[in-house]
Design a protein around this motif. Structure first.
Motif, PDB file in Angstrom:
ATOM      1  N   PRO A 154       0.834  -1.205   0.000  1.00  0.00           N
ATOM      2  CA  PRO A 154       0.000   0.000   0.000  1.00  0.00           C
ATOM      3  C   PRO A 154       0.868   1.255   0.000  1.00  0.00           C
ATOM      4  CG  PRO A 154      -0.658  -1.535   1.743  1.00  0.00           C
ATOM      5  CD  PRO A 154       0.673  -1.984   1.231  1.00  0.00           C
ATOM      6  N   ALA A 155       0.460   2.250  -0.765  1.00  0.00           N
ATOM      7  CA  ALA A 155       1.222   3.497  -0.873  1.00  0.00           C
ATOM      8  C   ALA A 155       0.272   4.675  -0.773  1.00  0.00           C
ATOM      9  CB  ALA A 155       1.985   3.540  -2.195  1.00  0.00           C
ATOM     10  N   ARG A 156       0.664   5.690  -0.016  1.00  0.00           N
ATOM     11  CA  ARG A 156      -0.155   6.887   0.163  1.00  0.00           C
ATOM     12  C   ARG A 156       0.676   8.117  -0.142  1.00  0.00           C
ATOM     13  NH1 ARG A 156      -1.297   7.432   5.933  1.00  0.00           N
ATOM     14  NH2 ARG A 156       0.300   5.868   6.397  1.00  0.00           N
ATOM     15  N   GLN A 157      -0.020   9.165  -0.598  1.00  0.00           N
ATOM     16  CA  GLN A 157       0.597  10.482  -0.672  1.00  0.00           C
ATOM     17  C   GLN A 157       0.194  11.253   0.579  1.00  0.00           C
ATOM     18  OE1 GLN A 157       2.542  12.403  -3.416  1.00  0.00           O
ATOM     19  NE2 GLN A 157       3.147  10.265  -3.332  1.00  0.00           N
ATOM     20  N   VAL A 158       1.161  11.818   1.269  1.00  0.00           N
ATOM     21  CA  VAL A 158       0.899  12.579   2.500  1.00  0.00           C
ATOM     22  C   VAL A 158       1.485  13.975   2.349  1.00  0.00           C
ATOM     23  CG1 VAL A 158       0.829  10.537   3.971  1.00  0.00           C
ATOM     24  CG2 VAL A 158       3.009  11.698   3.594  1.00  0.00           C
ATOM     25  N   LEU A 159       0.833  14.949   2.981  1.00  0.00           N
ATOM     26  CA  LEU A 159       1.316  16.321   2.934  1.00  0.00           C
ATOM     27  C   LEU A 159       2.626  16.450   3.689  1.00  0.00           C
ATOM     28  CD1 LEU A 159      -2.065  18.166   3.513  1.00  0.00           C
ATOM     29  CD2 LEU A 159      -0.617  18.429   1.491  1.00  0.00           C
ATOM     30  N   LEU A 160       3.560  17.198   3.110  1.00  0.00           N
ATOM     31  CA  LEU A 160       4.866  17.400   3.731  1.00  0.00           C
ATOM     32  C   LEU A 160       4.986  18.749   4.417  1.00  0.00           C
ATOM     33  CD1 LEU A 160       7.197  15.929   0.941  1.00  0.00           C
ATOM     34  CD2 LEU A 160       6.202  14.752   2.911  1.00  0.00           C
ATOM     35  N   ASN A 161       3.988  19.631   4.205  1.00  0.00           N
ATOM     36  CA  ASN A 161       4.085  20.967   4.813  1.00  0.00           C
ATOM     37  C   ASN A 161       2.705  21.447   5.242  1.00  0.00           C
ATOM     38  OD1 ASN A 161       3.275  21.329   2.005  1.00  0.00           O
ATOM     39  ND2 ASN A 161       3.583  23.525   2.327  1.00  0.00           N
ATOM     40  N   GLN A 162       2.610  22.060   6.380  1.00  0.00           N
ATOM     41  CA  GLN A 162       1.407  22.733   6.888  1.00  0.00           C
ATOM     42  C   GLN A 162       0.163  21.848   6.781  1.00  0.00           C
ATOM     43  OE1 GLN A 162       1.321  26.420   4.618  1.00  0.00           O
ATOM     44  NE2 GLN A 162       2.685  27.407   6.068  1.00  0.00           N
ATOM     45  N   LYS A 163       0.291  20.597   7.229  1.00  0.00           N
ATOM     46  CA  LYS A 163      -0.802  19.630   7.101  1.00  0.00           C
ATOM     47  C   LYS A 163      -2.079  20.100   7.808  1.00  0.00           C
ATOM     48  CE  LYS A 163      -1.850  14.745   8.063  1.00  0.00           C
ATOM     49  NZ  LYS A 163      -2.947  14.923   9.021  1.00  0.00           N
ATOM     50  N   GLU A 164      -1.966  20.468   9.077  1.00  0.00           N
ATOM     51  CA  GLU A 164      -3.157  20.850   9.839  1.00  0.00           C
ATOM     52  C   GLU A 164      -3.785  22.123   9.279  1.00  0.00           C
ATOM     53  OE1 GLU A 164      -2.177  21.060  13.956  1.00  0.00           O
ATOM     54  OE2 GLU A 164      -1.708  18.921  14.120  1.00  0.00           O
ATOM     55  N   ASN A 165      -2.958  23.076   8.884  1.00  0.00           N
ATOM     56  CA  ASN A 165      -3.473  24.325   8.320  1.00  0.00           C
ATOM     57  C   ASN A 165      -4.215  24.065   7.007  1.00  0.00           C
ATOM     58  OD1 ASN A 165      -3.658  27.280   8.131  1.00  0.00           O
ATOM     59  ND2 ASN A 165      -2.213  27.065   6.432  1.00  0.00           N
ATOM     60  N   PHE A 166      -3.654  23.197   6.172  1.00  0.00           N
ATOM     61  CA  PHE A 166      -4.296  22.872   4.897  1.00  0.00           C
ATOM     62  C   PHE A 166      -5.649  22.207   5.124  1.00  0.00           C
ATOM     63  CE2 PHE A 166      -5.324  19.525   1.870  1.00  0.00           C
ATOM     64  CZ  PHE A 166      -5.441  20.257   0.704  1.00  0.00           C
ATOM     65  N   GLU A 167      -5.686  21.217   6.005  1.00  0.00           N
ATOM     66  CA  GLU A 167      -6.927  20.486   6.243  1.00  0.00           C
ATOM     67  C   GLU A 167      -8.019  21.411   6.779  1.00  0.00           C
ATOM     68  OE1 GLU A 167      -6.120  17.111   8.689  1.00  0.00           O
ATOM     69  OE2 GLU A 167      -4.829  16.148   7.192  1.00  0.00           O
ATOM     70  N   LYS A 168      -7.669  22.282   7.720  1.00  0.00           N
ATOM     71  CA  LYS A 168      -8.658  23.201   8.281  1.00  0.00           C
ATOM     72  C   LYS A 168      -9.166  24.173   7.223  1.00  0.00           C
ATOM     73  CE  LYS A 168      -9.422  26.471  12.074  1.00  0.00           C
ATOM     74  NZ  LYS A 168     -10.133  27.450  11.226  1.00  0.00           N
ATOM     75  N   ARG A 169      -8.257  24.705   6.425  1.00  0.00           N
ATOM     76  CA  ARG A 169      -8.642  25.671   5.391  1.00  0.00           C
ATOM     77  C   ARG A 169      -9.551  25.025   4.356  1.00  0.00           C
ATOM     78  NH1 ARG A 169      -4.301  29.646   2.354  1.00  0.00           N
ATOM     79  NH2 ARG A 169      -5.814  30.860   1.141  1.00  0.00           N
ATOM     80  N   LEU A 170      -9.247  23.777   3.983  1.00  0.00           N
ATOM     81  CA  LEU A 170     -10.061  23.070   2.999  1.00  0.00           C
ATOM     82  C   LEU A 170     -11.464  22.820   3.545  1.00  0.00           C
ATOM     83  CD1 LEU A 170     -10.382  21.562   0.327  1.00  0.00           C
ATOM     84  CD2 LEU A 170      -9.355  19.548   1.421  1.00  0.00           C
ATOM     85  N   ILE A 171     -11.555  22.321   4.753  1.00  0.00           N
ATOM     86  CA  ILE A 171     -12.854  22.032   5.364  1.00  0.00           C
ATOM     87  C   ILE A 171     -13.669  23.314   5.539  1.00  0.00           C
ATOM     88  CG2 ILE A 171     -13.975  21.242   7.492  1.00  0.00           C
ATOM     89  CD1 ILE A 171     -11.631  19.172   7.705  1.00  0.00           C
ATOM     90  N   ASP A 172     -13.020  24.373   6.014  1.00  0.00           N
ATOM     91  CA  ASP A 172     -13.731  25.649   6.213  1.00  0.00           C
ATOM     92  C   ASP A 172     -14.246  26.215   4.885  1.00  0.00           C
ATOM     93  OD1 ASP A 172     -13.249  25.473   8.898  1.00  0.00           O
ATOM     94  OD2 ASP A 172     -11.620  26.940   8.929  1.00  0.00           O
TER      95      ASP A 172
END
Length: 351
Positions: free
Chosen positions: A327-345
């Motif tokens: 199994p292989a995933r792409q994961v964020l390498l920078n500002q993960k929490e900020n990106f997720e919050k901004r996307l959801i908002d």
């Protein structure tokens, strides 16, 4: 640019002009863009032909968004033998749906809906009629499919093959001009080395911003490999030796990872979305017979996508093999929490 590319460059100019005219017709409203009411549409696509990690990024977005919203994925269903609109079920096989939609459907086990349709407008309209409560739709590989409106346009570009260093088909690999990046709300540089430093990021930002708008968000993602998974879904240890089978666009990163975990004694490389033939199966089984006993313990290691195709099309053969997938995933390498919050908002504000 090589000699062949130089010879093909005049054709690239013609193709680029055709795409320029097409995009201007969309911009001017001469080609109609269809809006799907009460649906937040996110497109995940690219400028370049070939693998940029669209399915892993789509899965990353599903992990982020599915706990908050009712979601669906709509794909063309590349490589399927069916046509028209189809809801993907876990009991389907890859020849009906395409390998990647089936992989997503099985991985998320009913927590999202997955559909395939060549006509993205028709597909989106039908799925919304079937499931009116769906709030967010992920479009797979629809960057150039501008007939359907989207509220968020995500452009992917592989770190080692950035769009800003490429040219339009056929002398290069771009589907349209680099300036198509202006339509992107976000750019993900995918398949990055996990050790990527700040200086490299800043250099890429400068290169990317030549072709995007000033407020385009830029993020970087990299591979994260998980434990091997056996044919029955069980976690399994890395073998002493491995035959690697891949039918993906670029297996380089996977091979480098595997060479740190096991001794790779062979690699059968097939094209992306390869439909394994009886001859392919016979060749694999011949390889197994020839190598048995010569290399101690060994297993076949393949990709999740290839396992999907092999199990769908050749279940009786595969169940006899010592096979597992990585199994292989792409994961964020920078500002993960900020990106997720901004996307959801952003989605909450618009639905």
């Amino acid at each position: 640019m090589g000699f062949i590319n130089i010879l093909l460059f005049p054709l690239s100019l013609i193709y680029q002009f055709v795409m320029y005219v097409r995009n201007r017709l969309f911009d001017a409203g001469w080609l109609k863009v269809h809006t799907i009411p009460n649906l937040f549409v996110i497109n995940v696509g690219n400028l370049r032909v070939g693998g940029t990690g669209k399915t892993p990024v789509t899965e990353m977005l599903i992990h982020i968004l599915s706990p908050k919203f009712k979601m669906a994925v709509l794909s063309r269903g590349y490589g399927r033998k069916t046509k028209g609109f189809l809801e993907v079920k876990a009991t389907d096989n890859s020849s009906m749906t395409g390998d990647e939609p089936l992989q997503i459907c099985r991985k998320f086990k009913g927590s999202i809906k997955v559909f395939v349709c060549e006509d993205r407008v028709q597909g989106a309209q039908k799925l919304k009629e079937m499931y009116p409560d769906i709030q967010v739709l992920l479009l797979d590989d629809a960057y150039q499919h501008r007939y359907i409106d989207r509220q968020l346009n995500i452009l992917l570009s592989a770190f080692s093959q950035p769009f800003y260093n490429d040219t339009v088909l056929p002398s290069g690999r771009l589907r349209e001009s680099r300036y198509g990046a202006k339509r992107a709300d976000m750019v993900f540089m995918t398949k990055c080395p996990t050790s990527l430093g700040q200086t490299a990021m800043e250099d890429q930002v400068k290169a990317i911003k030549r072709y995007t708008t000033a407020d385009t968000i830029i993020s970087w993602t990299g591979w994260k490999y998980d434990q091997l998974v056996g044919i029955k879904g069980e976690n399994t240890a890395f073998p002493e030796n491995a035959l690697v089978i891949t039918g993906i666009a670029d297996p380089k990163d996977m091979l480098e990872h595997l060479k740190q975990k096991t001794r790779v004694i062979g690699h059968l490389k097939y094209p992306d979305h390869h439909n394994f033939s009886r001859k392919d199966i016979e060749n694999i089984e011949l390889w197994l017979r020839e190598k048995k006993g010569n290399h101690g313990s060994f297993s076949i290691i393949t990709t999740e996508k290839d396992m999907m195709r092999l199990q769908s099309e050749w279940p009786e053969a595969v169940k006899k093999w010592p096979i597992c997938y990585l199994p292989a995933r792409q994961v964020l390498l920078n500002q993960k929490e900020n990106f997720e919050k901004r996307l959801i908002d952003t989605i909450i504000a618009k639905i």
